[in-house]
Design an enzyme around this catalytic site. Sequence first.
Site, PDB file in Angstrom:
ATOM      1  N   ARG A 189       0.977  -0.675  -0.221  1.00 50.26           N
ATOM      2  CA  ARG A 189      -0.349  -0.355   0.340  1.00 50.26           C
ATOM      3  C   ARG A 189       1.168   0.998  -0.052  1.00 50.26           C
ATOM      4  NH1 ARG A 189      -3.407  -1.190   4.269  1.00 50.26           N
ATOM      5  NH2 ARG A 189      -1.543   0.784   5.462  1.00 50.26           N
ATOM      6  N   TYR A 212     -13.325  21.546  -9.279  1.00 50.18           N
ATOM      7  CA  TYR A 212     -14.181  20.658 -10.393  1.00 50.18           C
ATOM      8  C   TYR A 212     -14.965  20.136  -8.989  1.00 50.18           C
ATOM      9  CZ  TYR A 212     -14.355  15.321 -11.338  1.00 50.18           C
ATOM     10  OH  TYR A 212     -14.430  14.373 -11.387  1.00 50.18           O
ATOM     11  N   ASP A 232      -5.489  22.471  -8.525  1.00 49.34           N
ATOM     12  CA  ASP A 232      -5.053  21.438  -9.026  1.00 49.34           C
ATOM     13  C   ASP A 232      -4.778  21.760 -11.286  1.00 49.34           C
ATOM     14  OD1 ASP A 232      -7.165  19.426 -11.264  1.00 49.34           O
ATOM     15  OD2 ASP A 232      -9.054  19.453 -10.251  1.00 49.34           O
TER      16      ASP A 232
HETATM   17  C1  LIG Z   1     -11.145  14.314 -13.735  1.00 47.81           C
HETATM   18  C2  LIG Z   1     -11.263  15.562 -12.336  1.00 47.81           C
HETATM   19  C3  LIG Z   1     -10.260  15.559 -11.750  1.00 47.81           C
HETATM   20  C4  LIG Z   1     -10.699  13.934 -10.987  1.00 47.81           C
HETATM   21  O1  LIG Z   1     -10.065  12.955 -11.608  1.00 47.81           O
HETATM   22  P1  LIG Z   1     -10.753  11.180 -11.701  1.00 47.81           P
HETATM   23  O2  LIG Z   1      -9.077  10.484 -12.190  1.00 47.81           O
HETATM   24  O3  LIG Z   1     -11.991  11.501 -12.680  1.00 47.81           O
HETATM   25  O4  LIG Z   1     -11.015  11.204 -10.117  1.00 47.81           O
HETATM   26  C5  LIG Z   1     -10.395  15.911 -10.798  1.00 47.81           C
HETATM   27  N1  LIG Z   1     -10.313  17.277 -11.134  1.00 47.81           N
HETATM   28  C6  LIG Z   1     -10.417  18.203 -12.435  1.00 47.81           C
HETATM   29  C7  LIG Z   1      -9.892  19.280 -12.481  1.00 47.81           C
HETATM   30  C8  LIG Z   1     -11.236  17.262 -13.493  1.00 47.81           C
HETATM   31  O5  LIG Z   1     -11.369  16.908 -14.582  1.00 47.81           O
END
Ligand SMILES: *Cc1c(COP(=O)(O)O)cnc(C)c1O
Length: 394
Positions: A59, A112, A185
């Site tokens: 893990r 998001y 992000d």
């Molecule tokens: C898709 C997305 C996520 C989440 O990613 P997953 O791999 O689907 O969990 C987070 N932030 C943004 C901007 C996204 O487009």
Amino acid sequence: MRTKSTKPDTLLAHAGRHPEKNFGVVNPPVYHASTILSQTVAEYEALNRNRFNQVTYGRHGTPTSFAFEEAVATIQGGARAVAFCSGAAACIGSILAYVKTGDNLLMVDSVYSPVRSFCTGFLNRFGVETTFYDPMISGEAIEKLIKPNTRVIYLESPGSLTFEVQDVPAIVAVAKAHGITTMLDNTWGAPMFFKPLALGVDIDIISATKYIVGHSDAMMGIAVCTKESFLPVRNSAADIGNHAAPDDCYLAMRGLRTAGVRMRQHQKQGLALAEYLEARPEVERVMHPGLPSDPGHALWKRDFTGACGLFGVALKRGTPKKAIDAMLDGYTLFGMGASWGGFESLVLPTHPEQLRTTPKWDTGPCLRYHAGLEDIDDLIADLDQGFARLKAAS
Ligand SMILES: *Cc1c(COP(=O)(O)O)cnc(C)c1O
């Protein structure tokens, strides 16, 4: 990796690879593991004193996940990275590393939406307060939102669905002056068009499910950290029982190797579709920072080295839903589905007006397009026929 190059394409091809340690095999092998055996008590005790720097338990990482983390950290200019089982897990694991009951979190309003729900639901239940802020906020204005208990400023640039570009250096300067941690992000700009750590952000979060995996067949997230933010995020990942599966790390690394050429093609196709759509009379506006008409264009040009294939469109106000449905239902190349970043073109109806609070979202009906790698004339013909259906059903 032996190269000293810092050029993105060279790093994408070489980072995280150590063939000399693996019989000369080009790609890092997939190690499946839970138990890791020690020969002696002394060895067992030494392993457990140092669990994030060596292979100690499945893990906590395998040589495969370490290779993926090293590759992305190198490409993004981080000290180390933490792989997560999904992008959402990387966002949530990073936030949980820094907040406690009684804290305030400044969250960008274009975040998001599952991360928005995490804040208004889960974090709220645990006594962490979220203040949403306008993605177009200035440094001065965000400083006014800071409270004595503000612990984290969370950014996402460009924002989900509406693609506002944030003034990252201005926000980071304010955060640093107040000892506040910043995380961003960076899924849209990853893996090589944006490097938030170079602008002073503490954690660079990427959904690798998108362009890094790049083939719509695995889920993976990664948080790229500075020397200081690594241990808090790594411990947070361990505390929530996160595990980055070796096969998925392998797929993400395989995707990385071709990301340079794919991203440039997604960029070219995305811009071509955005320009086509911007010229259509049915369209109110296109939300793509690469377009000179976009309010985020100047900041994008200053801070990014390219654009991916994902952008938003607002149709003219009053366009009937049944006409939009007819347009989308009949596409032959644009698939309808969540996620993005694969080789295929996609479309979704979106509803920023149901999410946004500051400012309220006020345009005609919105769509989100992903430009895939199909022939551009075929894609434009598919959009053309879609507008004919829209007109017929209006
Ligand atoms: C898709 C997305 C996520 C989440 O990613 P997953 O791999 O689907 O969990 C987070 N932030 C943004 C901007 C996204 O487009």
